[in-house]
Design a protein around this motif. Structure first.
Motif, mmCIF file in Angstrom:
data_model
loop_
_atom_site.group_PDB
_atom_site.id
_atom_site.type_symbol
_atom_site.label_atom_id
_atom_site.label_comp_id
_atom_site.label_asym_id
_atom_site.label_seq_id
_atom_site.Cartn_x
_atom_site.Cartn_y
_atom_site.Cartn_z
ATOM 1 N N LYS A 87 0.861 -1.190 0.000
ATOM 2 C CA LYS A 87 0.000 0.000 0.000
ATOM 3 C C LYS A 87 0.895 1.237 0.000
ATOM 4 C CE LYS A 87 -4.129 -1.798 0.551
ATOM 5 N NZ LYS A 87 -4.995 -1.732 -0.589
ATOM 6 N N LYS A 145 2.285 5.761 4.498
ATOM 7 C CA LYS A 145 1.627 6.878 5.196
ATOM 8 C C LYS A 145 2.726 7.769 5.764
ATOM 9 C CE LYS A 145 -1.326 9.250 7.767
ATOM 10 N NZ LYS A 145 -2.267 10.204 7.233
ATOM 11 N N ASN A 150 3.229 -3.067 6.220
ATOM 12 C CA ASN A 150 2.976 -2.843 4.813
ATOM 13 C C ASN A 150 4.165 -3.329 3.976
ATOM 14 O OD1 ASN A 150 1.994 -1.762 2.452
ATOM 15 N ND2 ASN A 150 1.979 0.357 3.165
ATOM 16 N N GLN A 183 -5.625 2.277 6.485
ATOM 17 C CA GLN A 183 -5.189 3.500 5.826
ATOM 18 C C GLN A 183 -6.279 4.576 5.864
ATOM 19 O OE1 GLN A 183 -3.807 3.047 1.762
ATOM 20 N NE2 GLN A 183 -2.216 4.531 2.214
ATOM 21 N N ASP A 197 -5.822 8.253 7.557
ATOM 22 C CA ASP A 197 -5.986 9.448 6.720
ATOM 23 C C ASP A 197 -7.109 10.368 7.213
ATOM 24 O OD1 ASP A 197 -3.936 8.744 5.040
ATOM 25 O OD2 ASP A 197 -5.219 7.795 3.539
#
Length: 224
Positions: free
Chosen positions: A22, A25, A77, A131, A135
């Motif tokens: 992914k 972040k 991740n 995620q 976010d």
């Protein structure tokens, strides 16, 4: 341990960029949370993981948990990203952590009734859901002075509980692949850091940790 995890992830993200699971972040550079992350990395470099997970003096517990949760999401991740080719619909038709533990997915909004699905599908659901939480500025505020919501600790505990399941799946179903890739030291260091962190703040129920209890005890006994 200094730089070990960071160096490892920069290497694998460079050499295996197509397999990164992914998007990473990022914590905004220059923010207080970024400074906390740098503090965490510096204390990790001391090699004392028990000390590294402790709340720094004068810091906000919610913010410390938020920064570390983002960091663990990025670590897991990357780790899962290195073995996605081995975790397929055919090899892992159910999401499991050994024969005694099987996980069904539900997020309470889009999928309310738990569904049985393959491990890659489950982990895709899980990481996408995490995620989305990270976010959400109302849940994980990145600006100084913006308060954390009253339900933050509950959300963080659910995220960490679910991230644990990815570690459990990797250890039970894909550790041979991890060893072939010579990544076991990195996986063990990441998991040990994760476990010491959730133990320090009592963030995951002991029953949830059962699939890796022997490993957790072994890692803990080495550190005493």
């Amino acid at each position: 341990l200094k730089g070990l995890i960071g160096d490892f992830f920069s290497v694998i993200s460079g050499s295996r960029s197509s397999k990164t699971f992914k998007p990473k972040k990022n914590i905004p550079e220059g923010s207080h949370q970024y400074e906390l992350l740098k503090h965490a990395e510096a204390t990790l470099g001391s090699g004392n993981l028990r000390q590294a997970v402790m709340l720094p003096e004068g810091e906000d517990l919610n913010e410390w948990i938020a920064v570390n949760t983002v960091d663990f999401f990025n670590q897991i991740n990357m780790l899962y990203g290195t073995i996605t080719e081995f975790c397929t619909e055919a090899s892992c038709p159910v999401m499991s952590a050994g024969p005694r533990y099987e996980y069904h997915w539900a997020d309470g909004t889009n999928i309310k009734k738990p569904i049985k699905c393959s491990a890659p599908k489950y982990i895709d659901y899980l990481m996408t859901w995490v995620q989305d939480q990270l976010d959400d500025e109302t849940l994980f505020p990145s600006k100084i002075g913006v308060p954390f919501p009253k339900n933050f600790m509950s959300v963080a505990k659910t995220i960490l509980k679910r991230l644990f399941r990815v570690y459990a799946h990797i250890y039970h179903q894909h550790f041979d692949s991890v060893m072939r890739l010579q990544e076991e030291a990195h996986l063990n260091t990441s998991f040990k850091h994760f476990i010491f962190f959730v133990q320090e703040f009592n963030l995951i129920d002991r029953r949830e940790l059962a699939p890796l209890q022997e490993l957790i005890e072994k890692l803990g006994s080495k550190d005493r």
